[in-house]
Design an enzyme around this catalytic site. Structure first.
Site, mmCIF file in Angstrom:
data_model
loop_
_atom_site.group_PDB
_atom_site.id
_atom_site.type_symbol
_atom_site.label_atom_id
_atom_site.label_comp_id
_atom_site.label_asym_id
_atom_site.label_seq_id
_atom_site.Cartn_x
_atom_site.Cartn_y
_atom_site.Cartn_z
ATOM 1 N N HIS A 85 0.921 -1.148 0.084
ATOM 2 C CA HIS A 85 0.073 -0.018 -0.167
ATOM 3 C C HIS A 85 0.821 1.113 0.038
ATOM 4 C CE1 HIS A 85 -3.814 -2.436 0.624
ATOM 5 N NE2 HIS A 85 -2.942 -3.125 1.699
ATOM 6 N N ALA A 149 4.766 -0.257 14.034
ATOM 7 C CA ALA A 149 3.656 0.765 13.392
ATOM 8 C C ALA A 149 3.832 2.142 14.369
ATOM 9 C CB ALA A 149 2.539 0.163 12.951
#
Length: 189
Positions: A85, A149
């Site tokens: 992505h 993350a």
């Protein structure tokens, strides 16, 4: 503007291995934004090295418009580079990235100064950087590092470590916990 570029077989292979959402190779070649971004970067980088900087920047500009990913043509990126992505990924001009590196959406490998010299990270081999993580400045990320993350990494990270948090801190080294963090870099933890 239409830009013709080749897709590196190693980049295609790693996309097929790492993204279970890809239907088949044709699907990856036509619609995987990460693979498109990497492929267009490879063309822009070649043009950059040939001294054709305006053409390189034009390819970079179109790639950014099409994929949402901005990889400066001056960055140096190794083999089997995977972006899942591509949206929001930014890689600065003096970044150096090793082989078998994976980045998820929103990752920034950015600078913290306006000096013309080396100002972006150097990332080793077999590194994974989780979504929306930022690795900033002329720092070195060792081999086999995992960055969680949302982390913000501002200091060097040695080989075989896991880094999480703001600012990033090493929570595992060579598989052993370094503090009370229970996370294992599963994105749901």
């Amino acid at each position: 503007m239409t830009i013709e570029y080749d897709i590196d077989p190693d980049d295609l292979a790693v996309a097929m291995e790492k993204d279970p959402a890809i239907v088949d190779e044709e699907d990856a070649r036509r619609f995987h934004t990460g693979l498109q971004a990497v492929s267009m970067y490879r063309l822009s980088h070649r043009l950059w090295l040939e001294g054709r900087k305006m053409e390189a920047r034009e390819v970079n500009f179109v790639a950014h418009q099409l994929t949402g990913c901005d990889i400066h043509p001056g960055a140096t990126i190794g083999k089997r580079f995977f972006i899942d992505h591509a949206t929001g990924v930014v890689i600065g001009e003096t970044a150096i990235i090793g082989d078998n590196v994976s980045l998820y959406q929103g990752v920034t490998l950015g600078g913290v100064s306006t000096n013309k010299g080396k100002r972006h990270p150097t990332v080793g081999n077999h590194v994974v950087v989780g979504c929306n993580a930022s690795v900033l400045g002329d720092i070195t990320i060792g081999n086999n590092v995992r960055i969680g993350a949302g982390s913000v990494v501002l200091k060097d990270v040695p080989d075989d470590c896991t880094v999480v948090g703001i600012p990033g801190r090493i929570v595992r080294k060579a598989g052993l916990k370094t503090d009370d963090c229970e996370c294992d870099l599963r994105h749901n933890d």
